[in-house]
Design a protein around this motif. Structure first.
Motif, short mmCIF file in Angstrom:
data_model
loop_
_atom_site.label_atom_id
_atom_site.label_comp_id
_atom_site.label_asym_id
_atom_site.label_seq_id
_atom_site.Cartn_x
_atom_site.Cartn_y
_atom_site.Cartn_z
N LYS A 114 -40.10 -13.48 -1.27
CA LYS A 114 -40.62 -13.18 -2.60
C LYS A 114 -42.03 -12.62 -2.53
N THR A 115 -42.87 -13.23 -1.69
CA THR A 115 -44.26 -12.80 -1.55
C THR A 115 -44.68 -12.84 -0.09
N SER A 116 -45.71 -12.10 0.21
CA SER A 116 -46.27 -12.12 1.56
C SER A 116 -47.07 -13.40 1.76
N THR A 117 -46.91 -14.01 2.92
CA THR A 117 -47.65 -15.22 3.29
C THR A 117 -48.11 -15.08 4.73
N PRO A 118 -48.99 -15.94 5.20
CA PRO A 118 -49.36 -15.88 6.61
C PRO A 118 -48.15 -16.00 7.54
N LEU A 119 -47.13 -16.74 7.11
CA LEU A 119 -45.94 -16.88 7.95
C LEU A 119 -45.14 -15.58 8.02
N THR A 120 -44.93 -14.92 6.88
CA THR A 120 -44.20 -13.66 6.93
C THR A 120 -44.99 -12.58 7.68
N GLU A 121 -46.31 -12.65 7.55
CA GLU A 121 -47.15 -11.71 8.30
C GLU A 121 -47.03 -11.96 9.80
N ALA A 122 -46.91 -13.23 10.19
CA ALA A 122 -46.72 -13.55 11.60
C ALA A 122 -45.37 -13.04 12.10
N LEU A 123 -44.32 -13.19 11.27
CA LEU A 123 -43.01 -12.68 11.65
C LEU A 123 -43.05 -11.17 11.84
N ALA A 124 -43.73 -10.47 10.93
CA ALA A 124 -43.84 -9.01 11.04
C ALA A 124 -44.56 -8.62 12.33
N ALA A 125 -45.62 -9.38 12.66
CA ALA A 125 -46.35 -9.09 13.90
C ALA A 125 -45.50 -9.33 15.13
N GLU A 126 -44.50 -10.20 15.00
CA GLU A 126 -43.60 -10.48 16.12
C GLU A 126 -42.43 -9.49 16.19
N GLY A 127 -42.40 -8.51 15.27
CA GLY A 127 -41.36 -7.49 15.32
C GLY A 127 -40.20 -7.70 14.38
N ILE A 128 -40.32 -8.64 13.43
CA ILE A 128 -39.26 -8.90 12.46
C ILE A 128 -39.64 -8.22 11.14
N ALA A 129 -38.78 -7.32 10.68
CA ALA A 129 -39.08 -6.56 9.45
C ALA A 129 -38.87 -7.44 8.23
N VAL A 130 -39.90 -7.53 7.38
CA VAL A 130 -39.82 -8.32 6.16
C VAL A 130 -40.21 -7.43 4.98
N HIS A 131 -39.42 -7.46 3.92
CA HIS A 131 -39.77 -6.73 2.69
C HIS A 131 -39.82 -7.70 1.52
N TYR A 132 -40.47 -7.27 0.44
CA TYR A 132 -40.77 -8.18 -0.66
C TYR A 132 -40.25 -7.71 -2.02
N ASP A 133 -39.62 -6.55 -2.06
CA ASP A 133 -39.03 -6.08 -3.31
C ASP A 133 -37.52 -6.28 -3.27
N ASP A 134 -36.98 -6.86 -4.32
CA ASP A 134 -35.54 -7.13 -4.39
C ASP A 134 -34.82 -5.86 -4.79
N ALA A 135 -34.46 -5.05 -3.80
CA ALA A 135 -33.78 -3.78 -4.06
C ALA A 135 -32.83 -3.50 -2.91
N VAL A 136 -31.64 -3.04 -3.25
CA VAL A 136 -30.64 -2.76 -2.22
C VAL A 136 -31.17 -1.71 -1.23
N THR A 137 -31.94 -0.76 -1.75
CA THR A 137 -32.48 0.29 -0.87
C THR A 137 -33.47 -0.26 0.16
N SER A 138 -33.97 -1.49 -0.08
CA SER A 138 -34.89 -2.10 0.88
C SER A 138 -34.17 -2.75 2.05
N ILE A 139 -32.87 -2.98 1.91
CA ILE A 139 -32.09 -3.52 3.03
C ILE A 139 -32.08 -2.48 4.14
N PRO A 140 -32.45 -2.83 5.36
CA PRO A 140 -32.50 -1.85 6.44
C PRO A 140 -31.17 -1.10 6.59
N ALA A 141 -31.29 0.19 6.93
CA ALA A 141 -30.11 1.03 7.07
C ALA A 141 -29.14 0.47 8.09
#
Length: 485
Positions: A20-47
């Motif tokens: 739902k929102t960016s947090t230090p934990l989601t930022e850590a996941l992103a830094a580890e190579g895990i893609a995280v998005h915060y807008d609820d939209a089908v187009t945001s689901i990775p291809a």
């Protein structure tokens, strides 16, 4: 969820997700190579996910609201969607599982178990519900990562709804490695687990939006302990409903614990003393006495938690001297009695502490421990209620536990997965608080008032929502004003 994401990435899978929102934990996941998005939209689901349905596992948390667009699209398009608990159940199959359950205390206790074993050199894995300060993560893998070949294959059908997972073909080199898991009672999630050792820290009423009443909640705990493996062990707190221990299968050992011999006849502490932020005590348990344990995370409730965790370590053949060293080295969990700022003098301390407590019993235990450490200091508590249903069900209990403080500041309710309920606001709690001073404040007001250093000695921020976003700003304000004062 983040621990599972890290596990899958460590085992060679491509991982992405929504929050739902960016947090230090989601930022850590992103830094580890895990893609995280915060807008609820089908187009945001990775291809890669949209184009590879049959090679995708969707892991779902109950925190996702029912009207989530991405979830609806994935359902409509036939994706294999599993609850977090179902996936955790699969990952623990074929392994000795140490499951920590309870309506409160499970995150701290499970982190203690993982730390004690890891510090003592016992190879283990752990899926935790909070960030262990010692581990720097909520995931622990043993030196040789636990691997399950049927999950590593990109073409695996292990999770497919068309091919249910089995327990066969587990690697013999890892089957003896214990896995420590936080067993969540919400939505009866923990019933996917079949532990070798189970800890039950509490069975207080909670999640009544799911269970309806406490009796149904207790029945789920009875079912949980009924799934302990033959020859296993239940370690259960003296506050738990008596019917839970009676539900274990034949041959399962029951160890009852508490602070005193009267509370926990099988596992208890003696000579408990508070020395600064440390609690010293002796452990008396089925495996004997371990003297002079020194716990740097304060609170009588944490002494109880450590008793249960230490008992597990003893069951895993951790020697007394190893246990003493491991307990002394334990640094806690982020947002569990976490000291953010300490200033002032021994006689006139200035302290800011943050805690995740979100149930009346948790708040009472936390604040009474703060009072025990600083009996003569002015205590201001900022609390963010979590969930409309929990506020509705426990408003009197919240008010009573918060009234331990000299001053209570309430924030608006954090809704998480819920929609508002008519008549349910923070005012429901505020009206029943008996502390000398009380108010309802916005984030901006809380930060503006934090600089009034003469008005309080001890500040505590408490809650399970997004109150933690206040912590960095409060830390900066108090670092300046308290140290200048």
């Amino acid at each position: 969820m983040s621990a599972l994401a890290r596990w899958f990435q460590a085992n060679g899978h491509t991982v992405s997700g929504y929050d739902k929102t960016s947090t230090p934990l989601t930022e850590a996941l992103a830094a580890e190579g895990i893609a995280v998005h915060y807008d609820d939209a089908v187009t945001s689901i990775p291809a890669a996910v949209r184009e590879n349905r049959d090679q995708t596992l969707v892991v779902l948390t109950p925190a996702i609201p029912k009207d989530h667009q991405e979830w609806a699209w994935l359902r409509e398009n036939g994706y294999d969607i599993r609850k977090r608990s179902q996936v955790l159940g699969v990952l623990t199959q074929g392994h000795r599982t140490i499951a920590v359950a309870g309506t409160h205390g499970k995150t701290t206790t499970s982190s203690m178990v993982a730390h004690l074993l890891h510090h003592a050199g016992v190879p283990c894995a752990a899926f935790l519900g909070g960030i262990s300060v010692n581990l720097g993560s909520n995931l622990l893998l043993p030196p040789k990562e636990i691997k399950n070949e049927k999950l590593r294959s990109k073409n695996s059908a292990a999770y497919s709804s068309r091919a249910e997972p089995t327990t066969s073909n587990q690697e013999p080199t890892t089957s003896s490695v214990p896995i420590v898991v936080e067993a969540d009672e919400y939505d009866r999630s923990f019933l996917t687990l079949h532990p070798t050792v189970a800890i039950v820290t509490s069975t207080d009423a909670d999640h009544l939006d799911i269970y309806g009443n406490k009796e149904a909640l207790v029945e789920s705990f009875r079912q949980f302990v009924g799934q302990i493996q033959p020859g296993g062990t239940l370690i259960i707190n003296h506050t738990a409903d008596a019917s839970v221990a009676a539900a274990v299968p034949a041959g399962v050992r029951v160890i009852r614990y508490g602070l005193t011999a009267e509370q926990g006849p099988d596992l208890f502490a003696t000579d408990i003393t508070a020395q600064g932020h440390q609690f010293h005590f002796n452990l008396h348990g089925p495996q004997g006495i371990v003297a002079d344990l020194q716990l740097a995370v304060p609170g009588y409730h944490n002494v109880e938690n450590m008793l249960a965790a230490a008992c597990v370590a003893q069951l895993e053949a951790v020697a007394p001297e190893q246990l003493q060293a491991a307990v002394a080295a334990y640094q806690g969990v982020k947002r569990r009695f976490e000291f953010i700022v300490t200033a002032g003098t021994t006689e006139q301390p200035k302290v800011y502490v943050d805690d995740y407590a979100h149930h009346p019993r948790e708040i009472e235990a936390f604040l009474r421990s703060v009072r025990a450490l600083y009996p003569n200091q002015y205590l201001r508590v900022v609390f963010q209620p979590h969930l409309f249903t929990r506020t509705r069900d426990f408003a009197p209990g919240f008010a009573e536990s918060l009234s331990v403080a000299d001053e209570v500041v309430l924030m608006d309710i954090y809704p998480a997965r819920e929609l508002p309920l008519p008549g349910v606001t923070s005012e429901l709690i505020l009206s029943q608080i008996t502390a000398p001073k009380k108010s309802l404040q916005s984030r901006a007001e809380i930060l503006a008032n934090a600089a009034a250093v003469s008005s309080y000695d001890i500040l505590a921020t408490v809650g399970a929502g997004d109150i933690d976003k206040l912590v960095p700003d409060l830390r900066n304000i108090l670092d300046i004003h308290w140290h200048e004062a």
